[in-house]
Design a protein around this motif. Sequence first.
Motif, PDB file in Angstrom:
ATOM      1  N   MET A 184       4.381   4.242  41.812  1.00  0.00           N
ATOM      2  CA  MET A 184       3.695   5.198  40.050  1.00  0.00           C
ATOM      3  C   MET A 184       3.698   5.074  38.918  1.00  0.00           C
ATOM      4  SD  MET A 184       5.784   9.075  40.085  1.00  0.00           S
ATOM      5  CE  MET A 184       5.410  10.942  38.630  1.00  0.00           C
ATOM      6  N   ILE A 185       3.241   5.595  38.459  1.00  0.00           N
ATOM      7  CA  ILE A 185       3.074   5.571  36.860  1.00  0.00           C
ATOM      8  C   ILE A 185       3.808   5.891  36.060  1.00  0.00           C
ATOM      9  CG2 ILE A 185       1.479   5.005  34.830  1.00  0.00           C
ATOM     10  CD1 ILE A 185      -1.007   4.814  37.034  1.00  0.00           C
ATOM     11  N   SER A 186       4.356   4.842  35.120  1.00  0.00           N
ATOM     12  CA  SER A 186       6.333   5.996  33.944  1.00  0.00           C
ATOM     13  C   SER A 186       4.665   6.467  33.695  1.00  0.00           C
ATOM     14  CB  SER A 186       6.718   5.015  33.622  1.00  0.00           C
ATOM     15  OG  SER A 186       7.309   5.194  32.900  1.00  0.00           O
ATOM     16  N   PRO A 187       5.559   7.493  33.604  1.00  0.00           N
ATOM     17  CA  PRO A 187       5.225   8.400  31.722  1.00  0.00           C
ATOM     18  C   PRO A 187       5.051   7.942  30.457  1.00  0.00           C
ATOM     19  CG  PRO A 187       6.954   9.592  33.223  1.00  0.00           C
ATOM     20  CD  PRO A 187       6.549   8.301  33.456  1.00  0.00           C
ATOM     21  N   TRP A 188       5.797   7.039  30.515  1.00  0.00           N
ATOM     22  CA  TRP A 188       6.421   6.484  29.061  1.00  0.00           C
ATOM     23  C   TRP A 188       5.355   5.476  29.318  1.00  0.00           C
ATOM     24  CZ3 TRP A 188       9.255   8.424  25.814  1.00  0.00           C
ATOM     25  CH2 TRP A 188      10.510   8.488  25.891  1.00  0.00           C
ATOM     26  N   VAL A 213       1.914   5.952  30.376  1.00  0.00           N
ATOM     27  CA  VAL A 213       0.880   6.770  29.525  1.00  0.00           C
ATOM     28  C   VAL A 213       0.908   6.938  28.209  1.00  0.00           C
ATOM     29  CG1 VAL A 213      -0.390   9.103  30.308  1.00  0.00           C
ATOM     30  CG2 VAL A 213       0.404   7.755  32.210  1.00  0.00           C
ATOM     31  N   LEU A 214       2.137   7.335  27.844  1.00  0.00           N
ATOM     32  CA  LEU A 214       2.471   7.785  26.231  1.00  0.00           C
ATOM     33  C   LEU A 214       1.845   6.768  25.491  1.00  0.00           C
ATOM     34  CD1 LEU A 214       5.258   9.714  26.157  1.00  0.00           C
ATOM     35  CD2 LEU A 214       2.915  10.807  26.343  1.00  0.00           C
ATOM     36  N   ALA A 215       2.587   5.290  26.150  1.00  0.00           N
ATOM     37  CA  ALA A 215       1.960   4.415  24.890  1.00  0.00           C
ATOM     38  C   ALA A 215       0.384   3.384  25.082  1.00  0.00           C
ATOM     39  CB  ALA A 215       2.770   3.251  25.820  1.00  0.00           C
ATOM     40  N   GLY A 216      -0.109   3.969  26.341  1.00  0.00           N
ATOM     41  CA  GLY A 216      -1.505   3.937  26.343  1.00  0.00           C
ATOM     42  C   GLY A 216      -2.176   4.994  25.334  1.00  0.00           C
ATOM     43  N   GLY A 217      -1.639   6.015  25.439  1.00  0.00           N
ATOM     44  CA  GLY A 217      -2.474   7.551  24.888  1.00  0.00           C
ATOM     45  C   GLY A 217      -2.222   6.628  23.146  1.00  0.00           C
ATOM     46  N   ALA A 218      -1.064   6.427  22.848  1.00  0.00           N
ATOM     47  CA  ALA A 218      -0.765   6.343  21.919  1.00  0.00           C
ATOM     48  C   ALA A 218      -1.840   4.379  21.235  1.00  0.00           C
ATOM     49  CB  ALA A 218       0.451   6.096  21.411  1.00  0.00           C
ATOM     50  N   ALA A 219      -1.523   4.083  22.143  1.00  0.00           N
ATOM     51  CA  ALA A 219      -2.230   2.245  21.199  1.00  0.00           C
ATOM     52  C   ALA A 219      -3.944   3.147  21.224  1.00  0.00           C
ATOM     53  CB  ALA A 219      -2.602   1.580  22.544  1.00  0.00           C
ATOM     54  N   MET A 223       4.953  -2.134  23.601  1.00  0.00           N
ATOM     55  CA  MET A 223       4.679  -0.732  24.769  1.00  0.00           C
ATOM     56  C   MET A 223       4.762  -1.177  26.416  1.00  0.00           C
ATOM     57  SD  MET A 223       4.646   2.199  23.045  1.00  0.00           S
ATOM     58  CE  MET A 223       5.688   1.282  22.181  1.00  0.00           C
ATOM     59  N   ALA A 224       4.328  -2.646  26.242  1.00  0.00           N
ATOM     60  CA  ALA A 224       3.896  -3.402  27.971  1.00  0.00           C
ATOM     61  C   ALA A 224       5.381  -2.989  27.840  1.00  0.00           C
ATOM     62  CB  ALA A 224       3.465  -4.705  27.331  1.00  0.00           C
ATOM     63  N   ALA A 225       6.632  -3.833  27.015  1.00  0.00           N
ATOM     64  CA  ALA A 225       7.603  -3.640  28.001  1.00  0.00           C
ATOM     65  C   ALA A 225       8.324  -2.723  28.281  1.00  0.00           C
ATOM     66  CB  ALA A 225       8.269  -4.015  26.453  1.00  0.00           C
ATOM     67  N   VAL A 226       7.877  -1.296  27.846  1.00  0.00           N
ATOM     68  CA  VAL A 226       8.398  -0.245  28.512  1.00  0.00           C
ATOM     69  C   VAL A 226       7.228   0.447  29.529  1.00  0.00           C
ATOM     70  CG1 VAL A 226       8.066   2.257  27.955  1.00  0.00           C
ATOM     71  CG2 VAL A 226       8.540   0.593  25.836  1.00  0.00           C
ATOM     72  N   ALA A 227       6.179  -0.575  29.390  1.00  0.00           N
ATOM     73  CA  ALA A 227       5.657  -0.489  31.390  1.00  0.00           C
ATOM     74  C   ALA A 227       5.521  -0.926  31.668  1.00  0.00           C
ATOM     75  CB  ALA A 227       4.154  -0.784  31.092  1.00  0.00           C
ATOM     76  N   ASP A 228       6.956  -2.060  31.601  1.00  0.00           N
ATOM     77  CA  ASP A 228       6.840  -3.165  33.046  1.00  0.00           C
ATOM     78  C   ASP A 228       6.386  -3.649  32.802  1.00  0.00           C
ATOM     79  OD1 ASP A 228      10.021  -2.054  32.795  1.00  0.00           O
ATOM     80  OD2 ASP A 228       8.970  -0.334  34.533  1.00  0.00           O
ATOM     81  N   VAL A 229       5.810  -4.472  32.236  1.00  0.00           N
ATOM     82  CA  VAL A 229       4.496  -5.655  32.210  1.00  0.00           C
ATOM     83  C   VAL A 229       4.764  -6.645  30.985  1.00  0.00           C
ATOM     84  CG1 VAL A 229       2.892  -6.312  31.083  1.00  0.00           C
ATOM     85  CG2 VAL A 229       3.134  -4.225  32.062  1.00  0.00           C
ATOM     86  N   ALA A 230       5.981  -7.750  31.688  1.00  0.00           N
ATOM     87  CA  ALA A 230       6.559  -8.733  30.439  1.00  0.00           C
ATOM     88  C   ALA A 230       5.322  -9.398  30.004  1.00  0.00           C
ATOM     89  CB  ALA A 230       7.182  -9.740  31.392  1.00  0.00           C
ATOM     90  N   LEU A 231       5.727  -9.667  28.430  1.00  0.00           N
ATOM     91  CA  LEU A 231       4.337 -10.589  27.990  1.00  0.00           C
ATOM     92  C   LEU A 231       5.102 -11.403  26.744  1.00  0.00           C
ATOM     93  CD1 LEU A 231       2.263  -7.753  26.114  1.00  0.00           C
ATOM     94  CD2 LEU A 231       1.840  -9.260  28.175  1.00  0.00           C
ATOM     95  N   PRO A 232       4.882 -12.984  26.853  1.00  0.00           N
ATOM     96  CA  PRO A 232       5.640 -14.077  26.123  1.00  0.00           C
ATOM     97  C   PRO A 232       6.175 -13.291  24.363  1.00  0.00           C
ATOM     98  CG  PRO A 232       3.623 -14.271  26.860  1.00  0.00           C
ATOM     99  CD  PRO A 232       3.988 -13.365  27.049  1.00  0.00           C
ATOM    100  N   VAL A 233       7.327 -13.680  24.269  1.00  0.00           N
ATOM    101  CA  VAL A 233       7.656 -13.468  22.505  1.00  0.00           C
ATOM    102  C   VAL A 233       6.525 -14.041  21.960  1.00  0.00           C
ATOM    103  CG1 VAL A 233       9.640 -13.357  21.194  1.00  0.00           C
ATOM    104  CG2 VAL A 233       9.663 -13.212  23.545  1.00  0.00           C
ATOM    105  N   ALA A 234       6.269 -15.325  22.288  1.00  0.00           N
ATOM    106  CA  ALA A 234       5.195 -15.894  21.293  1.00  0.00           C
ATOM    107  C   ALA A 234       3.967 -14.831  20.919  1.00  0.00           C
ATOM    108  CB  ALA A 234       4.769 -16.704  21.845  1.00  0.00           C
TER     109      ALA A 234
END
Length: 303
Positions: free
Chosen positions: A1-5, A7-13, A116-127
Amino acid sequence: MISPWAVLAGGAAAGGLALLLAELRPAPPDLGQALDRLHRTPDPHPPEAERATWFDRIGADSLRLAGGGSRPGGWGRVRIPYQQLSLIGRSPARFMAHKLLFAVAGLLLPGYLTAMAAVADVALPVAVPLVAGPALAAVLWFVPDGIAAGEAREARTEYLHGIAAYLELVALERAADCGPAEALRRAAAVGRGPVFRRIRDALERAATDRVPPWDGLDVLAADLGLTPLQDLADIMRISGTDGAAVYDTLRARAKSLRGELLAEELARANADSERMVAPGAALTLLMTVLIVFPALYQMLDVN
């Protein structure tokens, strides 16, 4: 299930990206305001000075702190296109504020997307924000320069058309036996566009400073970078000092200017026609493939 956060992050972006693209897209002309300008006495005060906001103050402060408020070509390594800004009626402070706004947006956007990717549990490099942020800020720093250059090209064409008409009017006033200074003032009082408004302001400033009106046109021509206006000032200076008959000279210069503008329009139309060749050829090739493919498929189908 997709997190509401998420969805909100994607909408804001997506909303932020849409606002950025809307800011970059040229605004359509307001026909109501254009018609009002045709039938309204021009305001002698520039609109930029009246509507100075916090946004302009930030740009002015950045110019002052960096020593960029002086007139020569730029501030440190930053080039400020004064002639282009004068053509489009934009102050250097607002131009600098636009550059700062785009740079800050480019610097913060990768960090925002990483959060926003961290909120959606998608790990991106700090760099990613550390490298992409400064790079994007450096690219977006030059976006206002391109916008100002494009608007200045359109404004320059409008100014040249207005100057061609002004040359004709000055010639008619001289043919009506008006003096050189009076011919310049009476011809400028006829028009209601931005070109005539700038010329009237230059002539009024010259009268206030008690200098000949062609000196005021000299200053305006240097400010806008328009050679035909400088030619008009030189012609009227000869007429004012030597009493030379300049009717034929003014008409010839107006005709030459209209010819230059027509040549530019033809060159632009030819360039647009050439650019249409590739899409037309691609569309023809696509239609040919769509028509030939079924028959070719049937011929090669051995089963």
